[in-house]
Design an enzyme around this catalytic site. Structure first.
Site, mmCIF file in Angstrom:
data_model
loop_
_atom_site.group_PDB
_atom_site.id
_atom_site.type_symbol
_atom_site.label_atom_id
_atom_site.label_comp_id
_atom_site.label_asym_id
_atom_site.label_seq_id
_atom_site.Cartn_x
_atom_site.Cartn_y
_atom_site.Cartn_z
ATOM 1 N N LYS A 107 0.827 -1.017 0.020
ATOM 2 C CA LYS A 107 -0.558 0.174 -0.172
ATOM 3 C C LYS A 107 0.891 1.144 0.081
ATOM 4 O O LYS A 107 0.949 1.600 1.179
ATOM 5 C CB LYS A 107 -0.952 0.238 1.171
ATOM 6 C CG LYS A 107 -1.899 1.426 1.264
ATOM 7 C CD LYS A 107 -2.416 1.787 2.212
ATOM 8 C CE LYS A 107 -1.638 2.342 2.503
ATOM 9 N NZ LYS A 107 -1.274 4.650 2.055
ATOM 10 N N PRO A 108 1.282 1.874 -1.084
ATOM 11 C CA PRO A 108 2.435 3.062 -1.054
ATOM 12 C C PRO A 108 1.012 4.136 -0.583
ATOM 13 O O PRO A 108 -0.105 4.359 -0.380
ATOM 14 C CB PRO A 108 2.373 3.129 -2.576
ATOM 15 C CG PRO A 108 0.932 2.760 -3.327
ATOM 16 C CD PRO A 108 0.115 1.444 -2.355
ATOM 17 N N SER B 192 5.361 7.450 10.822
ATOM 18 C CA SER B 192 5.687 8.328 12.235
ATOM 19 C C SER B 192 5.284 6.536 13.684
ATOM 20 O O SER B 192 4.582 5.639 13.452
ATOM 21 C CB SER B 192 3.842 9.180 12.255
ATOM 22 O OG SER B 192 2.938 8.078 12.405
ATOM 23 N N GLU C 1 10.085 1.042 10.802
ATOM 24 C CA GLU C 1 11.501 2.043 10.402
ATOM 25 C C GLU C 1 10.346 3.351 10.924
ATOM 26 O O GLU C 1 9.699 3.825 9.904
ATOM 27 C CB GLU C 1 12.137 2.032 9.306
ATOM 28 C CG GLU C 1 13.028 2.716 9.452
ATOM 29 C CD GLU C 1 12.529 4.242 9.019
ATOM 30 O OE1 GLU C 1 12.683 4.965 9.777
ATOM 31 O OE2 GLU C 1 12.166 4.766 7.620
ATOM 32 N N CYS D 25 13.186 10.667 7.190
ATOM 33 C CA CYS D 25 14.000 10.281 9.132
ATOM 34 C C CYS D 25 14.953 10.696 9.052
ATOM 35 O O CYS D 25 15.245 10.646 10.367
ATOM 36 C CB CYS D 25 12.729 9.248 8.961
ATOM 37 S SG CYS D 25 13.630 7.643 8.355
ATOM 38 N N GLU E 47 9.692 15.368 15.320
ATOM 39 C CA GLU E 47 10.383 15.499 14.267
ATOM 40 C C GLU E 47 9.811 16.279 13.470
ATOM 41 O O GLU E 47 8.494 16.792 13.270
ATOM 42 C CB GLU E 47 9.776 13.924 13.762
ATOM 43 C CG GLU E 47 10.842 13.982 12.435
ATOM 44 C CD GLU E 47 10.634 12.213 11.994
ATOM 45 O OE1 GLU E 47 11.571 11.600 11.356
ATOM 46 O OE2 GLU E 47 9.343 11.826 12.438
#
Length: 475
Positions: free
Chosen positions: A168-169, A223, A244, A278, A375
């Site tokens: 799933k992009p 996230s 990740e 990230c 972030e």
């Protein structure tokens, strides 16, 4: 969408728009997968799993190598797609094609090196055999910021291990992944081994797939809050997972650092991909003896960045991905300034079509500022000055995240101390880019679980089977 080797419309007939963040213009309408489409993709992956797992490793390797060759052949097409749907300059998009393609080459080579073990048990009464086999169908959820590399970093090891995949992009950047699966089709990948289901409702699509007991592996880049929610869902069926997740990377510059090296590397660590990575350096900690010179040299380079559409010649920094990203960046900068930070350069939205924000340098950022704990995912340098090595390390470790850290020093012994004391999964020592398909990518603390790339990457898609046999020499 691509399911079972065929292109098809969404079962509900719906589509969603993919927009150019540089202009807001619609680039394409993409099939909007429903939960039923997601299960159909899993059906296809399950149906293909046994045959793909039993395919000879060399054959799997050859298909992946052909896909790698096709990625290189279509470098310009892929780069143009990424620059259009994500906004990054063409030079950076071409760099991502090279980087992303390497995961296909690396894991095509790893496919024929899946090992095992054979040894005598400690008692001497038997022989133990350890086999490696693919874990089974994989669901891969990829982010929008590196639409090619984040797909190949998951697809590559999964296919090499003998797993089938549903991808799933991100709905902001699905076009690159859709083109990638077409290249795999041309490379001869069997039907059902790789399926792609774009969707505007990620949660609605993903929940029934993750709840299906036929799925055996979940891999996600994104996230930390979303990753945590996915881990809770994966727990019900005890899925193998790799995550990740977020980062809040420190970049530490010591007084003895080579100034030019530190500044050049800092530009890469911060402004590559508009800071939307990230691995981007978020918190700059600069020792007091070099701080003034570092801020001046860095600011000069920041002023020279050229904002523009990624496809335009001479552009060195493109737009942020959408209005929400601009609002978030602006809010963090405003909060830091209100708390006493010095705005050296930038600090404003850009008055032109698209979602642009000025490259920004903040100095003397105060404790308690939101920018130190959030972030950023934007083109903002946040500088705090420190006095001693211990203070620099304490500041660097003062975060829930631990993906990557950057440090600049001429002292090898200090570099060794940093390697052991910084709470992070990766360190760039006197360099601003660490990502490489041949080395394990991943973090500690809230930055995730597992590793991608290297020989460790394929282990995330394998399980061990232990077989004990009697001593063949026993009477």
């Amino acid at each position: 969408m691509f399911i079972g080797g065929t292109w098809r419309a969404a079962s509900g007939g719906g589509t969603f728009a993919v927009r150019d963040p540089s202009t807001g213009a619609v680039l394409a309408e993409v099939a909007d997968a429903t939960p039923e489409d997601g299960i159909a993709a899993l059906d296809a992956a399950v149906a293909a799993q046994d045959a793909w797992a039993s395919t000879a490793p060399r054959e799997r390797s050859d298909i992946m190598r052909r896909a790698f060759d096709l990625v290189r052949e279509h470098e310009d097409d892929l780069a143009a797609l990424m620059s259009l749907e994500m906004g990054k300059p063409l030079a950076e998009s071409r760099g991502e094609v090279t980087y992303g393609g390497e995961f296909l080459r690396w894991f095509s080579e790893e496919a024929v090196r899946i090992g095992g073990d054979y040894r005598t048990n400690p008692e001497g009464t038997g022989r133990g055999i350890v086999l490696k086999r693919p874990v089974g169908p994989v669901y891969a959820i990829t982010p929008w910021n590196f639409p090619l590399a984040m797909a190949t970093r998951k697809i590559g090891p999964a296919l090499a291990a003998g797993c089938t995949v549903v991808v799933k992009p991100a709905d902001l950047t699905p076009l690159t992944t859709l083109f990638l699966v077409e290249l795999f089709r041309r490379a001869g990948l069997p039907d059902g081994v790789l399926n792609v289901v774009p969707a505007s409702d990620a949660k609605g699509l993903s929940e029934p797939i993750i709840a299906d007991r036929r799925l055996r592996k979940l891999t996600f880049t994104g996230s930390t809050p979303v990753g945590s929610a996915l881990l809770k869902q994966a727990a019900d069926n005890v899925l193998k997972t790799s995550m990740e997740l977020g980062g809040n990377a420190p970049l530490i510059v010591f007084d003895d650092a080579d100034l030019d090296t530190a500044v050049d590397a800092a530009m890469l660590a911060k402004f590559r991909n508009v800071g939307e990575a990230c691995t981007a350096a978020n918190r700059f900690f600069v020792q007091k003896g070099i701080a003034d010179a570092f801020v001046a040299a860095l600011t000069e380079k920041v002023r020279a960045l050229r904002i523009g559409r990624g496809t335009e010649d001479g552009t060195t920094m493109g737009p942020l991905i959408d209005d929400r990203a601009v609002d978030k960046t602006a809010g963090l900068v405003d909060d830091a300034v209100e708390r006493g930070a010095e705005l050296v350069v930038g600090g404003s939205r850009v008055d032109r079509p698209g979602t642009f924000y000025e490259p920004t340098v903040l100095d003397q950022v105060r404790p308690g500022s939101d920018i130190l704990t959030t972030e950023i995912f934007g083109p903002v340098v946040s500088i705090t000055r420190f006095a001693t090595e211990d203070e620099g390390i304490r500041l660097a470790n003062d975060t829930e995240f631990g993906l990557v850290a950057y440090a600049f020093t001429a002292d090898l012994r200090r570099g060794q101390r940093l390697a052991e004391r910084l709470e992070t999964g990766m360190i760039g020592l006197n360099t601003g880019v660490v990502s490489n398909a041949a080395f394990p990518f991943g973090g500690v603390k809230s930055s995730g679980l597992g590793r991608e790339g290297s020989h460790e990457g394929i282990e995330e898609y394998l399980e061990s089977v232990y077989v004990l046999t009697p001593d063949p020499f026993a009477a």
